[in-house]
Design an enzyme around this catalytic site. Structure first.
Site, PDB file in Angstrom:
ATOM      1  N   THR A  81      24.189  72.896  59.467  1.00  0.00           N
ATOM      2  CA  THR A  81      23.768  74.309  59.508  1.00  0.00           C
ATOM      3  C   THR A  81      24.209  75.061  58.261  1.00  0.00           C
ATOM      4  O   THR A  81      24.120  76.285  58.213  1.00  0.00           O
ATOM      5  CB  THR A  81      24.330  75.018  60.758  1.00  0.00           C
ATOM      6  N   THR A  82      24.704  74.329  57.252  1.00  0.00           N
ATOM      7  CA  THR A  82      25.028  74.954  55.962  1.00  0.00           C
ATOM      8  C   THR A  82      24.366  74.115  54.868  1.00  0.00           C
ATOM      9  O   THR A  82      24.079  72.935  55.080  1.00  0.00           O
ATOM     10  CB  THR A  82      26.552  74.971  55.719  1.00  0.00           C
ATOM     11  N   HIS A  99      33.921  79.823  53.695  1.00  0.00           N
ATOM     12  CA  HIS A  99      32.761  79.895  54.583  1.00  0.00           C
ATOM     13  C   HIS A  99      33.161  79.819  56.045  1.00  0.00           C
ATOM     14  O   HIS A  99      32.442  80.269  56.924  1.00  0.00           O
ATOM     15  CB  HIS A  99      31.792  78.743  54.292  1.00  0.00           C
ATOM     16  N   HIS A 136      35.393  72.984  62.974  1.00  0.00           N
ATOM     17  CA  HIS A 136      35.381  74.308  62.344  1.00  0.00           C
ATOM     18  C   HIS A 136      34.684  75.297  63.271  1.00  0.00           C
ATOM     19  O   HIS A 136      34.224  74.918  64.344  1.00  0.00           O
ATOM     20  CB  HIS A 136      34.690  74.238  60.974  1.00  0.00           C
ATOM     21  N   HIS A 161      32.444  73.647  66.162  1.00  0.00           N
ATOM     22  CA  HIS A 161      31.724  72.416  65.837  1.00  0.00           C
ATOM     23  C   HIS A 161      32.705  71.292  65.535  1.00  0.00           C
ATOM     24  O   HIS A 161      33.529  71.417  64.630  1.00  0.00           O
ATOM     25  CB  HIS A 161      30.821  72.631  64.614  1.00  0.00           C
ATOM     26  N   HIS A 199      32.259  79.141  63.940  1.00  0.00           N
ATOM     27  CA  HIS A 199      31.317  80.177  63.507  1.00  0.00           C
ATOM     28  C   HIS A 199      31.585  81.407  64.356  1.00  0.00           C
ATOM     29  O   HIS A 199      31.846  81.299  65.549  1.00  0.00           O
ATOM     30  CB  HIS A 199      29.880  79.694  63.698  1.00  0.00           C
TER      31      HIS A 199
HETATM   32 ZN   LIG Z   1      29.223  74.439  61.951  1.00  0.00          ZN
END
Ligand SMILES: [Zn+2]
Ligand SMILES: *[C@@H]1O[C@H](CO)[C@@H](O)[C@H](O)[C@H]1NC(C)=O
Ligand SMILES: *[C@@H]1O[C@H](CO)[C@@H](O)[C@H](O)[C@H]1NC(C)=O
Ligand SMILES: *[C@@H]1O[C@H](CO)[C@@H](O)[C@H](O)[C@H]1NC(C)=O
Ligand SMILES: *[C@@H]1O[C@H](CO)[C@@H](O)[C@H](O)[C@H]1NC(C)=O
Ligand SMILES: *[C@@H]1O[C@H](CO)[C@@H](O)[C@H](O)[C@H]1NC(C)=O
Ligand SMILES: *[C@@H]1O[C@H](CO)[C@@H](O)[C@H](O)[C@H]1NC(C)=O
Ligand SMILES: *[C@@H]1O[C@H](CO)[C@@H](O)[C@H](O)[C@H]1NC(C)=O
Ligand SMILES: *[C@@H]1O[C@H](CO)[C@@H](O)[C@H](O)[C@H]1NC(C)=O
Ligand SMILES: *[C@@H]1O[C@H](CO)[C@@H](O)[C@H](O)[C@H]1NC(C)=O
Ligand SMILES: *[C@@H]1O[C@H](CO)[C@@H](O)[C@H](O)[C@H]1NC(C)=O
Ligand SMILES: [Zn+2]
Length: 567
Positions: free
Chosen positions: A222-223, A86, A114, A140, A116
């Site tokens: 957000t996941t 992801h 991590h 993030h 995005h």
């Molecule tokens: Zn994130």
């Protein structure tokens, strides 16, 4: 302590063994973001979700958002990078990094960070957006409240604190070492992990982002399962890295468009630290399609637009005071045909950016040497109107106005903007030529306007390869006859730092070439109306007293003694 593993399942939904986090994705599966709410145990359809669009005109400053304190946060080294299907998740060596302050209630321990991102063609890929603008990437940094078990943290409205950094793309060839190293280690397939051998810290990655400027709101992971336990910090300044490094994220990992769309705010408040400017500089406009129209410019944060020495003004020639010190200008490299670097569509004008430190202006009563940085134009909607110039003379406008902007050579731009004579702007009116007899300068304007089709889009830039000098654009317009007053920039933030020169004689330009500015950019009426004079004096250079009158006066006075000839 199983916290890191569980958190990973919850915040990143690692594919293996996590009941609810298992079968979701961004694209190409049953549970895409609009269906995350259907997953068992999911909060993704609730009312306190992240990310969000931050509308700066709705954001309030919160004086409680004091500076962060980072403990062991920037000294520890990145240990490994994992592609979990992801995102790419990075862990640090050691386990003692903490943050507090920044308006957080308590101390938070670092877990991991991590990213995005979008895809290789279309960079936008940040999760949060600002006034609808999505940055190329977002980083993030995930931290958990110290002293709470994971269950307690997830059950608490601020059990998790995430620090979000936007990442912006630059084209300036700046391949920063830290980001070059990180991208060289991006793991290329799900489950793949790489080890970082060099000493790479979060501090290296963040660079000089101002950590006192940030937004704050209460939201969620957000996941899936989108637990509503996150106190969000989104920093105002982006990290800037080279576009090619950004493209390595989707290219190397084969993960694309891994960001959740923005969620409804649902009455939540977004606040900002006191240092955060609350409007982007491009949230202003002349007409009514933006947060700050011309009459609202004074409301922009840090604006000077309601000051007492604003520009433009109406020049009442009856009241202009002749000043003998306003002599001729001295120009350096105004005749150089290779000094225009690029043309830029700023969204408010077309700007010619000059090569640095080559072009100079002095004399003209300025008292300093000024370095010329750019020129740009103001226009209305038709060459036949007298609306489009910023300055007016005896209340009469012209269809266009050219501004040549120079900065005092002995000051930095930041300093110049805060100095009453930090900038010198030369203003030339432009009017339509009324006879077909040849007009000097027309060829240069033809060359210039040919570039407009390449910058139809706002923010686009075209490199200039053809030869155009500033002298070519000015033609043979009289440069000894001019008005002088103390004023401001005519666009936000309207800094009162400009010594204005407005030349009396207009440049003549073909109507069809003039029309290309509104036609190619798609916007018109990009000029500010005249501002109150507030008792300022407008001076006029000596040579503006019309020569025949001067001669007449001289001869008349001579004739008073004895005169044997007639005028
Ligand atoms: Zn994130
Ligand atoms: C979803 O979140 C809640 C807490 O917010 C947690 O108790 C639960 O275990 C999570 N579900 C799964 C399947 O991870
Ligand atoms: C916050 O940090 C900035 C810069 O690091 C500093 O100028 C400012 O004084 C600090 N504010 C407080 C309240 O400590
Ligand atoms: C801060 O957190 C503690 C427990 O973690 C809580 O009791 C207290 O009410 C919180 N204070 C504020 C201002 O939220
Ligand atoms: C390049 O990036 C480094 C660190 O990221 C920064 O210190 C430096 O000023 C940048 N150089 C340019 C030309 O932007
Ligand atoms: C991924 O990279 C590793 C080396 O880091 C290499 O051995 C492997 O073949 C690569 N896998 C694919 C699918 O390209
Ligand atoms: C890091 O070090 C390990 C062992 O010391 C080595 O196997 C690996 O190739 C190194 N990785 C890089 C990117 O240099
Ligand atoms: C203005 O000048 C251009 C080229 O020099 C010429 O073609 C055009 O006819 C002139 N316009 C008028 C109204 O005379
Ligand atoms: C302007 O933007 C559109 C859509 O984003 C793009 O298709 C087009 O190529 C751009 N044109 C120029 C001249 O950059
Ligand atoms: C501009 O302001 C300075 C400082 O007040 C003053 O000395 C100067 O004469 C002014 N110039 C004009 C053109 O009014
Ligand atoms: C500019 O656009 C207007 C209306 O779209 C059109 O009538 C006119 O011919 C165009 N002029 C030029 C010089 O392209
Ligand atoms: Zn201007």
């Amino acid at each position: 302590m199983y916290l890191p593993f569980l958190l990973l399942c919850l915040s990143l939904g690692v594919v293996k063994k996590c009941a609810a986090g298992e079968n979701w994705c961004y694209t190409g599966c049953e549970h895409t973001p609009t269906h995350w709410g259907d997953l068992p145990g999911s909060f993704c359809g609730e009312k306190r979700q992240s990310p969000i669009d931050i509308v700066t005109s709705q954001v309030q400053t919160d004086p409680n958002l004091l500076n962060f304190t980072f403990t062991n946060f920037f000294s520890q080294h990145v240990k490994s990078l994992t592609n979990n299907g992801h995102t790419v998740k990075c862990t640090l060596e050691g386990n003692t990094a903490e943050i507090n302050g920044g308006g957080l209630n308590g101390t938070y321990s670092l877990d991991h960070f991590h990213f995005h991102w979008g895809d290789t063609e279309q960079l936008p890929g940040s999760e949060h957006s600002i006034n609808g603008y999505r940055y190329p990437m977002e980083m993030h940094i995930v931290t958990v409240k110290k002293g709470l078990t994971l269950d307690q943290a997830l059950a608490s409205s601020d059990g998790v604190a995430v620090l979000g950094f936007f990442i912006d793309a630059t084209d300036n060839g700046n391949m920063s070492r830290p980001w070059g190293e990180l991208t060289s280690l991006l793991p290329n397939s799900t489950g793949h992990e790489t080890t970082v051998n060099s000493s790479l810290s979060i501090n290296d990655l963040i660079g000089n982002v101002d950590l006192t400027k940030f937004y704050r709101y209460m939201g969620s992971l957000t996941t899936p399962n989108c637990t509503e336990a996150v106190v969000w910090t989104v920093f105002y300044e982006p990290i800037k890295i080279n576009r090619n490094l950004i493209k390595q994220f989707p290219t190397k990992t084969r993960l694309t468009n891994i960001y959740r769309p923005t969620q409804d705010l649902n009455q939540r408040k977004v606040v900002a630290s006191p240092a955060t400017p609350l409007a982007k500089s491009d949230s202003w406009c002349y007409e009514d399609h933006c947060d700050y129209t011309v009459s609202q410019w004074p409301l922009l944060p840090q604006s000077y637009c309601a000051g007492a020495r604003q520009s433009p003004i109406n020049i009442d020639t009856q009241k202009a005071v002749v000043n003998e010190l306003l002599g001729p200008f001295t120009y350096t490299n105004f005749n150089n045909k290779n000094i225009i670097k690029s043309f830029v569509n700023t969204g408010h004008s077309v700007q010619g950016v000059l090569k640095e430190d080559i072009v100079e202006v002095s004399g003209g009563g300025l008292g300093y040497v000024y370095s010329t940085v750019q020129f740009h134009l103001h226009w209305g909607s038709s060459p036949r109107d007298s609306m489009g110039s910023e300055h007016t003379v005896n209340s009469k406008g012209y269809p266009m106005e050219l501004h040549i902007v120079s900065k005092r050579k002995d000051l930095t731009m930041d300093k110049a903007l805060l100095t009453p004579n930090g900038l010198a702007v030369l203003g030339f009116f432009i009017k339509a030529n009324s006879t077909s007899s040849p007009v000097s300068g027309m060829e240069a304007w033809k060359t210039l306007t040919r570039y407009l089709s390449a910058i139809k889009n706002i923010s686009s830039v075209v490199e200039v390869t053809e030869q155009i000098s500033i002298d070519d654009l000015l033609g043979d317009v009289d440069q000894t006859t001019y008005y002088r007053y103390n004023g401001s920039l005519t666009t936000p933030l309207c800094n009162e730092a400009v010594v204005w020169t407005v030349f009396k004689e207009p440049i003549q330009l073909d109507e069809d070439l003039m029309m290309m500015f509104p036609n190619q950019t798609g916007y018109r009426n990009v000029f500010r109306p005249p501002q109150p004079l507030n008792g300022r004096t407008i001076y006029i250079s000596k040579s503006t007293v019309p020569r025949p009158v001067m001669l007449f006066v001289l001869l008349a006075s001579l004739c008073a003694f004895s005169c044997h000839f007639h005028l």
